[in-house]
Design an enzyme around this catalytic site. Structure first.
Site, PDB file in Angstrom:
ATOM      1  N   SER A   1       0.825  -1.212   0.000  1.00 47.01           N
ATOM      2  CA  SER A   1       0.000   0.000   0.000  1.00 47.01           C
ATOM      3  C   SER A   1       0.853   1.254   0.000  1.00 47.01           C
ATOM      4  CB  SER A   1      -0.894  -0.003   1.249  1.00 47.01           C
ATOM      5  OG  SER A   1      -1.478   1.271   1.459  1.00 47.01           O
TER       6      SER A   1
ATOM      7  N   TYR B   1      -1.903  -0.580  10.283  1.00 47.11           N
ATOM      8  CA  TYR B   1      -2.129  -1.177   8.951  1.00 47.11           C
ATOM      9  C   TYR B   1      -0.917  -0.919   8.060  1.00 47.11           C
ATOM     10  CZ  TYR B   1      -3.523  -1.326   4.090  1.00 47.11           C
ATOM     11  OH  TYR B   1      -3.535  -1.564   2.732  1.00 47.11           O
TER      12      TYR B   1
ATOM     13  N   LYS C   1       2.103  -3.504   6.567  1.00 40.24           N
ATOM     14  CA  LYS C   1       2.478  -3.670   5.150  1.00 40.24           C
ATOM     15  C   LYS C   1       3.995  -3.527   4.988  1.00 40.24           C
ATOM     16  CE  LYS C   1      -1.474  -4.405   3.124  1.00 40.24           C
ATOM     17  NZ  LYS C   1      -1.745  -5.690   2.430  1.00 40.24           N
TER      18      LYS C   1
END
Ligand code: WQD
Length: 373
Positions: free
Chosen positions: A148, A172, A176
């Protein structure tokens, strides 16, 4: 449900050249029944690859398998189970002898990750480790990872290229980046691994058929599905988070990318790895920024509907402007997005109109006997 659907995909067209190299290769798509996974499965079939879906349906609906059969004419193989179950993933790899893996499975709500960090690290980082431990004993050494653009955090300038500093601002985004580090360490320890990292900007839209699309559960966090639900009358009005950003119209600017262009990017990534190309890390975006008001106006044009809205204070964690430099993806993968914001809104609206309740209107799939773990 037991049993095992066999994907009967046998391309009739035989085209000499590199394409020959990838025909009939099976590719495991973890999270393959999800929004991006399902669109990637369609693109892979069109490219002569055979997708094998693996999903626990915790954030997707088995009804998508019906739609994929309608769309492609093939009953895709789907293995129902949890990527954290390493033995299950190992059994799937053995059963299907996959030549490559695309790892989509994971949690992706930024705000939720702040509230539930342990769950996000467990699922996102633990899930990748489980998949890698299942694949390592096999001969498969090609993996594409769904990363991302949030690994860049709030950039000092735009467009963002792959040399920009990392500044993940949520569990989050940090999960990643941890996954990217794990993959880099693995490739360093064993150069036979070929790793493709794809940093997504903002995937939106749907397949032009309107048979598959984005189907968020509950109140959408993201702009496009929310706008779409206002246009179809499911939501009263869009709240626009901030009108005082240093942008042309004061609203946030993002790099929206048609999900079918994103799917094509995954096919290009797998083809490169299967043809023994070296690993890579690239941004997948259009290289264009569009503001919230720009999306709203494009959606009104595409749908012929008025999207009621009000301006409210900024959403914590949002940044003003965020779009990609996509030259590395072009030079590395020979890939470039071909669809613009009008195409994205047209296809998003087509999906929304045809599926006001998403997949929930359908019963479980008959297209594919699911193999339960
Ligand atoms: C886009 C713009 C909002 C909703 C997120 C994730 C990121 C990635 C893509 C996974 C912003 C504005 C939004 C609304 C609004 N996903 N907005 N009203 O925040 O850029 O990125 O999705 O990788 O991880 O963070 O996307 O669609 O939420 O917001 O005004 O109801 O729309 O402020 O400017 P975002 P988004």
């Amino acid at each position: 449900m037991t049993g095992q659907a066999v994907c009967g995909f046998h391309p009739t067209q035989r085209v000499a050249s590199r394409r020959q190299l990838i025909l009939n290769h099976k590719v495991l798509l973890t999270g393959g029944a999800g929004y991006i996974g399902s669109h990637t499965a369609v693109a892979m079939l069109e490219a002569g690859l055979i997708p094998v879906l693996l999903d626990d349906f915790s954030n997707s609906d088995p009804a998508v398998l019906n739609r994929l059969k309608q769309l492609t004419g093939h009953a895709l193989t789907c293995e129902r189970g949890d990527v954290l179950d390493t033995q299950f993933v190992s059994d799937v790899m053995r059963r299907h002898q996959c030549s490559a893996v695309v790892h989509f499975a994971g949690l992706k709500a930024v705000g939720e990750s702040v509230e539930q960090p342990l769950r996000y690290y467990r699922v996102n980082v633990g899930g990748l480790l489980s998949v890698l431990e299942a694949v390592q004993p096999t001969t498969c050494r090609s993996i594409v990872f769904s990363s991302s653009a949030t690994v860049y955090g709030d950039p000092a300038t735009v467009p963002i290229d792959e040399t920009f500093p990392y500044a993940p601002e949520s569990p989050y985004a940090r999960s990643k980046l941890m996954c990217e580090d794990i993959l880099a360490s693995l490739a360093m320890s064993d150069p036979s691994w070929r790793v493709g990292v794809l940093r997504y900007f903002n995937p939106v839209g749907a397949h032009a058929s309107g048979l598959i699309g984005e189907d968020p559960s509950g109140i959408p966090n993201n702009l496009m599905p929310f706008v779409s639900q206002v246009a179809v009358g499911k939501r009263e009005k869009l709240r626009i988070f901030g009108k005082d950003y240093p942008t042309a119209d004061g609203t946030g600017v993002r790099d929206y990318l048609h999900v079918c262009d994103l799917a094509d990017g995954h096919v290009a990534a797998v083809k490169r790895l299967l043809s023994q190309g070296p690993g890579f890390t690239v941004n997948l975006g259009t290289g264009q920024g569009t503001s919230v008001l720009g999306v709203l106006h494009a959606f009104e044009k595409a749908s012929g509907r008025t999207v009621a809205h009000e301006f409210v204070p900024r959403r914590p964690g949002d940044v003003a402007e965020y779009f990609a430099n996509v030259s590395l993806a072009e030079s590395t993968l020979g890939w470039r997005a071909s669809r613009n914001i009008d195409d994205m809104c047209r296809d998003a609206w087509n999906w929304q109109q045809k599926n006001p309740e998403g997949y929930r209107s359908e019963t479980a799939s008959t297209a594919c006997e699911l193999h339960a773990a």
